[in-house]
Design an enzyme around this catalytic site. Sequence first.
Site, PDB file in Angstrom:
ATOM      1  N   LYS A 105       0.849  -1.200   0.000  1.00 22.47           N
ATOM      2  CA  LYS A 105       0.000   0.000   0.000  1.00 22.47           C
ATOM      3  C   LYS A 105       0.882   1.248   0.000  1.00 22.47           C
ATOM      4  O   LYS A 105       2.090   1.157   0.236  1.00 22.47           O
ATOM      5  CB  LYS A 105      -0.915  -0.033   1.226  1.00 22.47           C
ATOM      6  CG  LYS A 105      -0.175   0.030   2.555  1.00 22.47           C
ATOM      7  CD  LYS A 105      -1.097  -0.293   3.720  1.00 22.47           C
ATOM      8  CE  LYS A 105      -0.369  -0.144   5.041  1.00 22.47           C
ATOM      9  NZ  LYS A 105      -1.177  -0.666   6.166  1.00 22.47           N
ATOM     10  N   ARG A 144     -10.649   0.697  14.430  1.00 20.06           N
ATOM     11  CA  ARG A 144     -10.209   1.442  13.250  1.00 20.06           C
ATOM     12  C   ARG A 144     -10.512   0.585  12.038  1.00 20.06           C
ATOM     13  O   ARG A 144      -9.683   0.345  11.201  1.00 20.06           O
ATOM     14  CB  ARG A 144      -8.709   1.738  13.357  1.00 20.06           C
ATOM     15  CG  ARG A 144      -8.169   2.744  12.369  1.00 20.06           C
ATOM     16  CD  ARG A 144      -6.740   2.446  11.968  1.00 20.06           C
ATOM     17  NE  ARG A 144      -6.595   1.198  11.240  1.00 20.06           N
ATOM     18  CZ  ARG A 144      -5.446   0.754  10.741  1.00 20.06           C
ATOM     19  NH1 ARG A 144      -4.342   1.431  10.938  1.00 20.06           N
ATOM     20  NH2 ARG A 144      -5.397  -0.385  10.073  1.00 20.06           N
ATOM     21  N   TYR A 194      15.507  30.857   4.189  1.00 22.91           N
ATOM     22  CA  TYR A 194      14.412  31.728   4.640  1.00 22.91           C
ATOM     23  C   TYR A 194      14.580  32.109   6.102  1.00 22.91           C
ATOM     24  O   TYR A 194      14.884  31.260   6.942  1.00 22.91           O
ATOM     25  CB  TYR A 194      13.066  31.022   4.485  1.00 22.91           C
ATOM     26  CG  TYR A 194      12.558  30.981   3.061  1.00 22.91           C
ATOM     27  CD1 TYR A 194      12.299  32.160   2.362  1.00 22.91           C
ATOM     28  CD2 TYR A 194      12.317  29.765   2.432  1.00 22.91           C
ATOM     29  CE1 TYR A 194      11.827  32.124   1.057  1.00 22.91           C
ATOM     30  CE2 TYR A 194      11.835  29.710   1.132  1.00 22.91           C
ATOM     31  CZ  TYR A 194      11.590  30.899   0.452  1.00 22.91           C
ATOM     32  OH  TYR A 194      11.119  30.851  -0.823  1.00 22.91           O
ATOM     33  N   MET A 245      10.795  24.466  -0.128  1.00 20.15           N
ATOM     34  CA  MET A 245       9.921  23.568  -0.875  1.00 20.15           C
ATOM     35  C   MET A 245      10.719  22.632  -1.790  1.00 20.15           C
ATOM     36  O   MET A 245      10.451  21.441  -1.867  1.00 20.15           O
ATOM     37  CB  MET A 245       8.942  24.393  -1.721  1.00 20.15           C
ATOM     38  CG  MET A 245       7.892  23.570  -2.442  1.00 20.15           C
ATOM     39  SD  MET A 245       6.776  24.580  -3.425  1.00 20.15           S
ATOM     40  CE  MET A 245       5.862  25.427  -2.148  1.00 20.15           C
TER      41      MET A 245
HETATM   42  C1  LIG Z   1      -0.468  -1.752   6.743  1.00 18.37           C
HETATM   43  C2  LIG Z   1      -1.089  -3.021   7.105  1.00 18.37           C
HETATM   44  C3  LIG Z   1      -0.320  -4.165   7.253  1.00 18.37           C
HETATM   45  C4  LIG Z   1       1.190  -4.151   7.193  1.00 18.37           C
HETATM   46  O1  LIG Z   1       1.674  -3.620   8.401  1.00 18.37           O
HETATM   47  P1  LIG Z   1       3.256  -3.444   8.626  1.00 18.37           P
HETATM   48  O2  LIG Z   1       3.403  -3.119  10.058  1.00 18.37           O
HETATM   49  O3  LIG Z   1       3.657  -2.325   7.735  1.00 18.37           O
HETATM   50  O4  LIG Z   1       3.884  -4.729   8.243  1.00 18.37           O
HETATM   51  C5  LIG Z   1      -0.970  -5.350   7.502  1.00 18.37           C
HETATM   52  N1  LIG Z   1      -2.320  -5.397   7.595  1.00 18.37           N
HETATM   53  C6  LIG Z   1      -3.099  -4.298   7.470  1.00 18.37           C
HETATM   54  C7  LIG Z   1      -4.573  -4.422   7.596  1.00 18.37           C
HETATM   55  C8  LIG Z   1      -2.517  -3.070   7.227  1.00 18.37           C
HETATM   56  O5  LIG Z   1      -3.271  -1.995   7.114  1.00 18.37           O
END
Ligand SMILES: *Cc1c(COP(=O)(O)O)cnc(C)c1O
Length: 384
Positions: A48, A151, A279, A327
């Site tokens: 991701k 969450r 800056y 930036m």
């Molecule tokens: C991001 C995520 C992972 C991976 O977690 P890491 O600590 O980066 O290995 C696994 N499962 C879910 C649901 C996640 O959101």
Amino acid sequence: MSMLIEEGRTEAMAAARFAGPTLQLIRGAVAENLRRMRTGGPVMAVVKADGYGHGALAVASAAVDAGAEWLGVTDVTEGAVLRGGGIDAPILAWLHPAGIDVVAAVRNRIDVAVGSVDELAELIDDALVAGPARGGARVRVHLHLDTGMARGGCPVRDWDRMLQLARRGRDAGLLRIVGVMGHLPQADLADPRANVPWVMRLRHARDTALRAGLAPLIAHLGATSAALSDPSARFDLVRVGAGLVGIDPSRTVELAPAGRFTAPVVHSAEVEAGTPVGYGGAHVTDRRTCISVLGVGYADGIPRELSREACVEIGGRRHRVVGRVSMDQIVVDTGDVSFPRGSVATVFGPGGIAPTVQEWADWAGTIPHTIVTGIGARVARTVA
Ligand SMILES: *Cc1c(COP(=O)(O)O)cnc(C)c1O
């Protein structure tokens, strides 16, 4: 401008006089980290946020080549990009910020995790309209339980309704229920005791699903930290993301850094003692010294708030970042040495002298995850 380019040189050649800011993925490090985290069962490589900033397809293919059995992403669109890049391994998408696109999921063979009765009901409706009745494949579903994080994931009190609905969807020929999953809240503690309640919760949820006739099921809970430190949380599959690129959230295991972030020197000058830099003149030189300007700034992911220790490596030595981060650039004090334009600075990377991602996180008062995922789109991604 082009009139100044010598005959026979193209604009592209002129533009490529030296390499711009680049994040290079070190495939061998991904393979090494995968080996470190494989403790028996299969591994899902989580890519991701563009592979934790390192390039989703590049990290995915390095992981698959090193034996990763599954891939994990947040939504079907990201999964489709991996399919388009030739990835054939099973893919799971679990967050769906824009809702679940059933047609794209089935067409791209992407499993979806569903985290509420409501979301499952909607998925069944969509599958009815879109799918199997017209000869398409069933949607492959992982039921996501809230294991102590609030969450995302189905609250425990709704789990039985979730199972009933899942069975109805399956019996109607719309779904295949292939897994149950949770996620551990204590990723930064390498302490199996902290995981016990959540391990119990997922076990119980899996067992009730099996009793409800939803066998066979793949159960999965743990991420990088569980893969490294808690055998009880590994179930049938671990989902590892941070660890692949060399980040151990618990800071107890040394993994191989998988990225080398470099930037060119775009300007160098010798300045007098008492010269304000950047800056606001937030830094004033205390001696006659050389400074180099690097072509990366906060738009490229260099944190704007940094402690005074922040530095980069140029020419085999560390040099301090001075003045405010702009930036598009930062300034480093290189002391007696003047580096020509085009010299390569390593912002972070493996090899000892270059700073680590963890050091950048410490200098910025954050975690390594935000450093790597914050690297901007104009930083070229390459693969070594
Ligand atoms: C991001 C995520 C992972 C991976 O977690 P890491 O600590 O980066 O290995 C696994 N499962 C879910 C649901 C996640 O959101």
